[in-house]
Scaffold this active site. Structure first.
Site, PDB file in Angstrom:
ATOM      1  N   ASP A 114       4.743  50.604  -3.160  1.00  0.00           N
ATOM      2  CA  ASP A 114       5.166  51.621  -4.090  1.00  0.00           C
ATOM      3  C   ASP A 114       5.135  52.927  -3.386  1.00  0.00           C
ATOM      4  O   ASP A 114       4.148  53.224  -2.532  1.00  0.00           O
ATOM      5  CB  ASP A 114       4.553  51.577  -5.384  1.00  0.00           C
ATOM      6  CG  ASP A 114       5.171  52.427  -6.529  1.00  0.00           C
ATOM      7  OD1 ASP A 114       6.122  51.971  -7.183  1.00  0.00           O
ATOM      8  OD2 ASP A 114       4.911  53.619  -6.475  1.00  0.00           O
TER       9      ASP A 114
ATOM     10  N   TYR B 193      23.846  56.603  -8.689  1.00  0.00           N
ATOM     11  CA  TYR B 193      23.380  55.622  -8.648  1.00  0.00           C
ATOM     12  C   TYR B 193      24.356  54.543  -8.406  1.00  0.00           C
ATOM     13  O   TYR B 193      24.174  53.545  -7.707  1.00  0.00           O
ATOM     14  CB  TYR B 193      22.727  55.244  -9.992  1.00  0.00           C
ATOM     15  CG  TYR B 193      22.120  53.841 -10.313  1.00  0.00           C
ATOM     16  CD1 TYR B 193      20.701  53.517  -9.836  1.00  0.00           C
ATOM     17  CD2 TYR B 193      22.954  52.905 -10.858  1.00  0.00           C
ATOM     18  CE1 TYR B 193      20.499  52.444  -9.897  1.00  0.00           C
ATOM     19  CE2 TYR B 193      22.456  51.706 -11.092  1.00  0.00           C
ATOM     20  CZ  TYR B 193      20.981  51.158 -10.641  1.00  0.00           C
ATOM     21  OH  TYR B 193      20.706  49.931 -10.910  1.00  0.00           O
TER      22      TYR B 193
END
Length: 246
Positions: free
Chosen positions: A33, A152
């Site tokens: 992450d 996106y």
């Protein structure tokens, strides 16, 4: 010795569900992450001993971060057999309001991040003669999106194309490359991104009249990650409740 699987953006959301499912299937799992704290917390919840889970900070916008992650995995477990390129951001800004800066950021994280993951990890897998690369695309990349932003959707459409390119490039080296294209999933991030009244209308548009089960997507990842999946490559696996059929 069990295989090693790395998942980007795995501290929460769909990435975390995928990481958990791979771990349950017997893989040693690398949880990455952009936040090292979130990665460490997610890893501790999965295996407090740390024997089968490795948390790593990974900024998918930096090629050097992928190279550092690969080196860390090799040092810990010797090699890497499975990679799930999942890290993404999902803004829903209306197309006419997207700034150039926002557009570039979404493409850098979603599309370039997937490109770098395929390039760095794919090269290592190709040299080893085996590997499974799985890219998380989206229904939005196929139909232009139902609730997501144009940037996106464009990034996810690019991921579908990159999947074919890397599949062709790495096929002879024993590395398969596939994409999974989920539609709207039953996830907190989806409910947070789409206002309730709009989400209700969106669900009515889905032929099966419900949001998707992310656990099924995670199970599909496990299938594509398996040794037996050596003849499946360059494909986009649709999980969208019938919104997009082909």
């Amino acid at each position: 010795m069990s295989q090693v699987a790395l998942v980007t953006g795995a501290a929460q959301g769909l990435g975390n569900i995928i990481a958990r499912r791979l771990h349950a299937a017997g893989y040693k799992v690398v949880i990455t992450d952009v936040s090292s704290e979130l990665a460490a917390s997610a890893a501790a919840q999965l295996d407090a001993s740390g024997d089968t889970v490795l948390p790593l900070a990974l900024d998918v916008m930096q090629k050097s971060a992928f190279e550092a992650a690969l080196a860390a995995v090799r040092e810990r477990w010797g090699g890497l057999q499975v990679v799930v390129n999942n890290a993404a951001i999902t803004p829903t800004t209306p197309v006419m309001q997207i700034t150039p800066e926002e557009f570039d950021k979404v493409l850098a994280i979603n599309l370039r991040g997937t490109f770098l993951g395929c390039q760095v990890f794919g090269a290592a897998m190709g040299a080893a003669g085996y590997g499974r690369l799985i890219n998380v695309a989206s229904l939005a990349g196929q139909n232009g999106g139902t609730a997501s932003g144009a940037h996106y959707a464009a990034s996810k459409g690019g991921i579908l194309t990159l999947t074919k390119i890397f599949a062709r490039e790495l096929a002879a080296s024993g590395v398969t490359v596939n994409a999974i294209a989920p539609g709207p999933m039953e996830l907190p991030s989806v409910r947070a991104a789409v206002p309730p009244e709009r989400l209700e209308k969106l669900i009515e548009m889905i032929p099966v009249k419900r949001l998707g089960n992310p656990e099924f997507v995670a199970n599909l990842v496990v299938q594509l990650a398996s040794v037996e999946a050596d003849f499946a490559t360059g494909a986009a696996w649709d999980v969208n409740g019938g919104i997009f059929m082909r």
